[in-house]
Design an enzyme around this catalytic site. Structure first.
Site, PDB file in Angstrom:
ATOM      1  N   GLY A  76      46.360  32.559 -16.700  1.00 31.19           N
ATOM      2  CA  GLY A  76      44.925  32.281 -16.304  1.00 31.19           C
ATOM      3  C   GLY A  76      43.940  32.925 -17.172  1.00 31.19           C
ATOM      4  N   GLY A 115      48.255  43.851 -18.863  1.00 30.39           N
ATOM      5  CA  GLY A 115      48.817  44.011 -20.209  1.00 30.39           C
ATOM      6  C   GLY A 115      47.531  43.718 -21.168  1.00 30.39           C
ATOM      7  N   ILE A 139      55.990  46.082 -19.353  1.00 33.95           N
ATOM      8  CA  ILE A 139      57.297  46.937 -19.520  1.00 33.95           C
ATOM      9  C   ILE A 139      57.361  47.108 -21.160  1.00 33.95           C
ATOM     10  CG2 ILE A 139      58.305  45.780 -17.650  1.00 33.95           C
ATOM     11  CD1 ILE A 139      59.875  44.221 -19.497  1.00 33.95           C
ATOM     12  N   ASP A 140      56.723  46.486 -21.929  1.00 30.37           N
ATOM     13  CA  ASP A 140      56.815  46.716 -23.221  1.00 30.37           C
ATOM     14  C   ASP A 140      56.166  47.828 -23.882  1.00 30.37           C
ATOM     15  OD1 ASP A 140      57.701  44.081 -23.210  1.00 30.37           O
ATOM     16  OD2 ASP A 140      56.196  43.262 -24.357  1.00 30.37           O
ATOM     17  N   ARG A 175      85.503  44.383 -29.079  1.00 35.23           N
ATOM     18  CA  ARG A 175      84.495  43.442 -29.037  1.00 35.23           C
ATOM     19  C   ARG A 175      83.357  43.851 -29.717  1.00 35.23           C
ATOM     20  NH1 ARG A 175      85.355  39.844 -23.760  1.00 35.23           N
ATOM     21  NH2 ARG A 175      86.984  38.279 -24.506  1.00 35.23           N
ATOM     22  N   GLY A 183      60.476  42.610 -25.196  1.00 33.07           N
ATOM     23  CA  GLY A 183      59.751  43.589 -26.257  1.00 33.07           C
ATOM     24  C   GLY A 183      59.367  42.479 -27.445  1.00 33.07           C
ATOM     25  N   LEU A 284      65.729  40.582 -15.648  1.00 34.95           N
ATOM     26  CA  LEU A 284      66.105  41.681 -14.823  1.00 34.95           C
ATOM     27  C   LEU A 284      65.440  42.651 -15.332  1.00 34.95           C
ATOM     28  CD1 LEU A 284      69.897  41.021 -14.898  1.00 34.95           C
ATOM     29  CD2 LEU A 284      68.470  40.586 -13.023  1.00 34.95           C
ATOM     30  N   ARG A 286      62.373  43.134 -15.340  1.00 30.46           N
ATOM     31  CA  ARG A 286      60.898  43.344 -15.048  1.00 30.46           C
ATOM     32  C   ARG A 286      61.086  43.124 -13.232  1.00 30.46           C
ATOM     33  NH1 ARG A 286      57.516  39.145 -18.226  1.00 30.46           N
ATOM     34  NH2 ARG A 286      57.253  38.203 -16.052  1.00 30.46           N
TER      35      ARG A 286
HETATM   36  O1  F6P Z   1      55.157  41.376 -21.959  1.00 31.44           O
HETATM   37  C1  F6P Z   1      56.170  41.375 -21.025  1.00 31.44           C
HETATM   38  C2  F6P Z   1      57.110  40.601 -21.071  1.00 31.44           C
HETATM   39  O2  F6P Z   1      58.068  40.765 -20.344  1.00 31.44           O
HETATM   40  C3  F6P Z   1      57.674  40.382 -22.480  1.00 31.44           C
HETATM   41  O3  F6P Z   1      58.564  41.355 -23.003  1.00 31.44           O
HETATM   42  C4  F6P Z   1      58.296  39.055 -22.691  1.00 31.44           C
HETATM   43  O4  F6P Z   1      58.279  38.401 -23.908  1.00 31.44           O
HETATM   44  C5  F6P Z   1      57.413  38.213 -21.661  1.00 31.44           C
HETATM   45  O5  F6P Z   1      56.975  39.027 -20.854  1.00 31.44           O
HETATM   46  C6  F6P Z   1      58.165  37.307 -20.912  1.00 31.44           C
HETATM   47  O6  F6P Z   1      57.152  36.460 -20.233  1.00 31.44           O
HETATM   48  P1  F6P Z   1      57.261  35.302 -19.181  1.00 31.44           P
HETATM   49  O7  F6P Z   1      57.736  35.899 -17.733  1.00 31.44           O
HETATM   50  O8  F6P Z   1      56.070  34.455 -19.277  1.00 31.44           O
HETATM   51  O9  F6P Z   1      58.743  34.469 -19.616  1.00 31.44           O
END
Ligand code: F6P
Length: 360
Positions: A76, A115, A139-140, A175, A183, A284, A286
């Site tokens: 957006g 963010g 989350i990053d 293993r 990230g 998972l 997020r």
């Molecule tokens: O910026 C947060 C994040 O979760 C990153 O760690 C990741 O690369 C990205 O978003 C993934 O985004 P999407 O949900 O669009 O795949």
């Protein structure tokens, strides 16, 4: 302050609903405001019925819920939207339309939970007259001006649990287990989870790695009698002299999608004769309920954002510094993104304990 709006932009993060709940309760109970939710990020201002009233009842019971009751969108950008024109896809600047719609909504303040990208748009909108307040979400944990963003702690706990679970099966089967974590440019999830879960190798975007060095570490462990190894690899990690792995490129609307470095590292190790499995933890990290820490932080951020709005502290972002909630200008927050400091004690501690970053 009579009318306050809330929007959640970019990817979701655990704790968004906790911020919304705290903001709505504070705005209504402490300031007797009307509160409005904007649906699907900035898009809500550009569509019919995209701005809805929020009552105390609407936020009842949402504290432990993941996702966002308002919906999120990380496509957006009103300054660059793709539309079809004469059968062709073209990019248009919808910011004037957005601003008109915002003005018409009569909001005295707009809380933007987002963010880096979402907050950058908020800062631009402020310069066009919109009274924005930022709340740092991701989350990053890569936003400047604050020590922690909400969402990070939940992702860290999920990642740590994944490492724990991989540990037992790695040990049982002798293993190598590779875990790819989120990230993009900042390795905080991988570094913190790697240390908390006892990973043997941690690969993060801030430290380009050498495949040989990773292999050496696995070999050394075997020589010392540890027949398994666990690697925590950030999706944004890259080999020295190489590049990050993108399965899909970006455009004006979407940032490039990362992913695949875990498999690349796994293949290299496997080719050297070490049986390897790769897990990509993905979204998972997020989803689902926020940790107590994220609820606590998100609640404080949400309430503080409303108090900041009441003081007229626009173009600013609530932040955590030294354990206290404070606020910084959006300009300051966006000037320098947060990255793992290679001289910080976490990195020194890890190195001292024999964890490899793949660079030595
Ligand atoms: O910026 C947060 C994040 O979760 C990153 O760690 C990741 O690369 C990205 O978003 C993934 O985004 P999407 O949900 O669009 O795949």
């Amino acid at each position: 302050m009579k009318r306050i709006g809330i929007l959640t932009g970019g990817g979701d993060a655990p704790g968004l609903n906790a911020v919304i709940r705290a903001a709505v309760k504070t705005a209504i109970l402490q300031y007797e405001c009307e509160v409005y939710g904007v649906l699907d990020g900035y898009d809500g201002f550009l569509k019919d019925n995209g701005v809805i009233p929020l009552s105390l009842k609407d936020v009842s019971g949402i504290l432990p819920r993941g996702g966002t009751i308002l919906g999120a969108a990380n496509r957006g950008n009103p300054f660059a939207r793709k539309i079809m024109q004469d059968g062709k896809e073209v990019t248009v600047d919808k910011s004037d339309e957005l601003i008109n719609s915002m003005m018409q909504s009569g909001l005295d303040a707009l809380l933007v939970l987002g963010g880096d990208g979402t907050l950058r748009i908020a800062h631009e909108l402020y310069q066009k007259g919109i009274p924005v307040i930022g709340v740092p979400k991701t989350i990053d944990n890569d936003i400047g001006g604050t020590e922690v963003t909400f969402g990070f702690d939940t992702a860290l706990n999920i990642a740590t649990e994944a490492i724990d679970r991989l540990h037992t099966t790695a040990e049982a089967h002798h293993r190598v287990m590779v875990l790819e974590l989120m990230g993009r440019e900042a390795g905080f999830i991988t570094l913190h989870a790697g240390i908390s879960g006892g990973a043997d190798v941690i690969l993060i975007p801030e430290i380009p790695f050498k495949f040989e060095s990773v292999i050496d570490k696995i070999r050394q462990r075997i020589e010392r009698g540890s027949l398994f190894s666990v690697l925590a690899v950030s999706e944004g990690a890259e080999p020295l002299g190489g590049t990050q792995v993108f399965p899909r490129g970006g455009d004006e609307m979407y940032v490039p999608r990362l992913g695949g470095i875990g498999h690349s590292v796994g293949e290299h190790i496997d080719k050297q004769g070490f049986e390897t499995r790769v897990t990509v933890l993905g979204h998972l990290q997020r989803g689902g309920t926020p940790t107590a820490f994220d609820r606590w932080l998100a609640t404080r951020y949400g309430a503080a954002a409303v108090r900041l709005a009441a003081r007229g502290g626009f173009d600013r972002m609530v932040a955590l510094r030294g354990g206290q909630i404070t606020d910084v200008t959006l300009e300051e927050a966006l000037a320098v993104p947060r990255r793992v400091d290679l001289n910080e004690d976490a990195v020194i501690t890890a190195r001292g304990m024999g964890i490899s970053f793949g660079d030595e």
